[in-house]
Design a protein around this motif. Structure first.
Motif: not given
Length: 393
Positions: A282-290
């Motif tokens: 999830v951290s990676e997914l949020i990072g991509v969205a950021v």
């Protein structure tokens, strides 16, 4: 063991003034002194022991107003929450009003006696200590509750826990998890122009709007004063992009009023999706969205960015005509969600067209291919002209 004295940062371009202040408060406080706002800002970044800032207004490089703006808009909580006392020779109301609007906690004139200065400093430090204790209590309460008592949104800890659950479910069942990062455009300029209090009100307004627009199974959390994260369980990328675009366009029309001045709000939204981006956490997914939100800001803000760049009505219409996951459609039918499938029939027809062509050529079943293709064509035109999109099927 002797208890350490509270550390105060004294900022003034006059060495004599600084010496006079230190003389007044010696023995009651530990003092760090700097000669201008820029040096004071650098000191705050590296010195976590500072508990209060006492600053002049008129200084070279960065004046007291500019220092105060930086403090209140700082992303580091220990800095943004510091009490700031303005000490200046300017006694007019406009200077006091400007300092207060920028988030100053108090204003005292140069030449005030020791008793008045000490009283002001001690009062602000007691207030700051009380606020820290309240914040600690609130944080402890938030850890036990999924809902942040201030914003009304879920707290960050719950968001991360829920996101991991949703991602695990999406992997097991071949479903989708979309992440939307919503950032208020030019937030620092908003703080500088109207003050931290007004900027906070804008953030709370956005919190209310987000909370009212999401489904019960979705989660929204505020990660910083200007940044929000939305988890959309079971939402495909195209549907999430459609929702993000409508949200961005709706906020573009929103105008708030403060003291007779109209304040416009725009947001930039980055969208990521577990099925499309295929990330491990999830951290990676949020990072991509950021990162996609950052790309949107670099392009001028007030935009939605996803895996293929900026999202628009035209790109959404094109995406709706691309291959539709038949597996996902079948799962919806198995759940009894026939209305959602019916709303997407043109896209399903387009996805099945090659298979239907093959069936008809081999078996001659009299499938009305021309009529089906006409339905798909008509749906594509309607989509470009603003046809309905169902954002969260």
């Amino acid at each position: 063991m002797t208890e350490a004295l509270p550390r105060i940062l004294v900022v003034d371009d006059s060495r004599m003034v600084r010496s006079s202040i230190i003389k007044h408060i010696r023995g009651r406080f530990e003092v760090r002194e700097e000669g201008d706002g820029e040096a004071a800002w650098e000191a705050l970044l590296v010195d976590p022991a500072v508990q209060l800032v006492l600053t002049d207004i008129g200084m070279p490089r960065l004046d007291g107003y500019g220092l105060l703006e930086r403090i209140r808009s700082a992303r580091v909580a220990r800095i943004s929450s510091l009490p700031v006392l303005i000490i200046s020779g300017e006694e007019d109301d406009s200077a006091r009003e400007r300092a207060a609007a920028l988030g100053a906690n108090g204003f005292i004139t140069k030449g005030s006696g020791s008793a008045e200065l000490l009283s002001a400093l001690e009062s602000l430090l007691r207030l700051a200590q009380t606020e820290r204790e309240l914040e600690a209590s609130r944080a402890a309460l938030a850890r036990q509750s999924a809902i942040d008592p201030v914003s009304g949104l879920v707290n960050e800890s719950y968001l991360k826990w829920r996101a991991e659950q949703d991602l695990a479910y999406a992997r097991r069942h071949g479903a989708n998890l979309s992440v939307l990062v919503v950032e208020i455009d030019r937030f620092r300029e908003l703080v500088e122009r109207h003050g931290a209090q007004v900027a906070g009100l804008v953030g709370r307004k956005l919190s209310e709007i987000l909370a009212s627009r999401v489904r019960s199974e979705d989660s929204v959390a505020q990660l910083s004063p200007a940044q929000f994260v939305l988890l959309a369980h079971g939402s495909e990328l195209a549907a999430s992009c459609a929702f993000a675009l409508r949200l961005q366009q709706a906020l573009e029309k929103l105008v708030l009023s403060y003291r007779g001045e109209r304040i416009g709000i725009t947001v930039t939204i980055g969208v990521a999706n577990s099925a499309v981006d295929g990330l491990a956490s999830v951290s990676e997914l949020i990072g991509v969205a950021v990162g996609r939100a950052e790309n949107g800001r670099a392009a001028g803000g007030n935009r939605v960015f996803a895996d293929r760049g900026e999202v628009s009505e035209v790109s959404l219409a094109s995406a709706r005509r691309e291959l539709t996951s038949i597996d996902a459609v079948l799962r919806q039918l198995q759940r009894g969600d026939t209305e959602a499938v019916a709303a997407r029939l043109p896209a399903v027809i387009a996805a099945l067209a090659p298979l239907l062509d093959l069936i008809e050529s081999r078996l001659g079943c009299d499938i009305p291919l021309s009529r089906l293709k006409q339905i798909d064509k008509e749906a594509g035109v309607a989509g470009v002209n603003g046809g309905a999109v169902h954002p969260m099927p």
